[in-house]
Design an enzyme around this catalytic site. Structure first.
Site, PDB file in Angstrom:
ATOM      1  N   ASP A  11      35.441   5.782 -53.818  1.00  0.00           N
ATOM      2  CA  ASP A  11      34.259   5.216 -53.183  1.00  0.00           C
ATOM      3  C   ASP A  11      34.020   6.051 -51.925  1.00  0.00           C
ATOM      4  O   ASP A  11      34.918   6.764 -51.456  1.00  0.00           O
ATOM      5  CB  ASP A  11      34.513   3.748 -52.837  1.00  0.00           C
ATOM      6  CG  ASP A  11      33.343   3.101 -52.132  1.00  0.00           C
ATOM      7  OD1 ASP A  11      32.194   3.283 -52.582  1.00  0.00           O
ATOM      8  OD2 ASP A  11      33.569   2.419 -51.118  1.00  0.00           O
ATOM      9  N   ASP A  43      31.613   4.963 -48.799  1.00  0.00           N
ATOM     10  CA  ASP A  43      31.416   4.232 -47.538  1.00  0.00           C
ATOM     11  C   ASP A  43      32.613   3.358 -47.203  1.00  0.00           C
ATOM     12  O   ASP A  43      33.091   2.572 -48.029  1.00  0.00           O
ATOM     13  CB  ASP A  43      30.153   3.368 -47.637  1.00  0.00           C
ATOM     14  CG  ASP A  43      28.908   4.221 -47.835  1.00  0.00           C
ATOM     15  OD1 ASP A  43      28.762   5.219 -47.108  1.00  0.00           O
ATOM     16  OD2 ASP A  43      28.096   3.900 -48.723  1.00  0.00           O
TER      17      ASP A  43
END
Length: 223
Positions: A8, A10
């Site tokens: 991922d 963020d």
């Protein structure tokens, strides 16, 4: 057999949320109505954190400004945005994590619910070329229309988009020895439960609870 390392973006590889930061940049540049944009930006960010984001409403808000600029203008804006709002939040630990997988010969992939315009240049800061973000519609001149296409890469959508990416390569998860996924968010629990090597990074409370229950590794890049 090669391994697949999925990240991922963020609050995982970067210690900020690029989706949330982009409207802040637009407001600072005088390119968005401050009162309304700030109100909507904070609302959608809270909804995401609470796991109840209306993805269509969010994308309508978030993508609308893109249609006001040419791709060249947006690229220049992104360079400034990244220097001010993203690069200060990249830690040596995150860079070392990516490099450790690169050194091991693993295939590197980022899957993010954030749109591809925002995340692709950020992923290149880590030397990651395989990028899955929410896809953006363009017109005949290549300008963004303010709409998205395909399945947004949020929650179960990340699994859908991962399988599509693998299929386009003539692959499946079975072609990899180990499949890692690093994430901070309970929104990513569907994909974390799918891979063979889930890792919680800067986890929210719900993800931390499941990681502890299942014995998943937990990393903290914000300490």
């Amino acid at each position: 057999m090669k391994n697949l390392a999925i990240f991922d973006l963020d609050n995982t590889l970067i210690n900020t949320d690029s989706d949330h930061a982009w409207p802040q940049y637009l407001m600072a540049k005088g390119l968005a109505d401050v009162a309304e944009t700030e109100k909507q930006n904070e609302k959608f960010y809270r909804d995401y954190q609470n796991g109840c984001l209306d993805i269509d409403a969010f994308l309508a808000f978030h993508l609308a400004p893109l249609k006001n600029f040419s791709r060249a203008e947006l690229d220049e804006m992104h360079r400034e945005f990244s220097a001010q709002y993203i690069e200060p939040h990249i830690t040596p630990m995150a860079q070392m994590l990516v490099q450790s997988h690169r050194d091991a010969g693993d295939e590197l992939l980022v899957i993010s619910s954030t749109n591809e315009f925002i995340i692709t240049p950020i992923c290149r800061l880590f030397g990651i070329e395989n990028v899955i973000g929410t896809q953006l519609e363009t017109d005949g001149e290549g300008r963004y229309t303010g709409r998205y296409t395909g399945t947004p890469s949020l929650k179960e959508g990340k699994i859908t988009r991962l399988h599509q990416w693998l299929a386009a390569r003539g692959e499946s998860l079975a072609d990899y020895g180990k499949t890692y996924f690093y994430s901070d968010s309970k929104n990513d629990l569907p994909l974390l439960r799918l891979v063979s090597e889930p890792v919680a990074v800067n986890p929210d409370a719900e993800l931390l609870r499941e990681a502890r229950e299942k014995g998943w590794p937990v990393l903290n890049f914000k300490a």
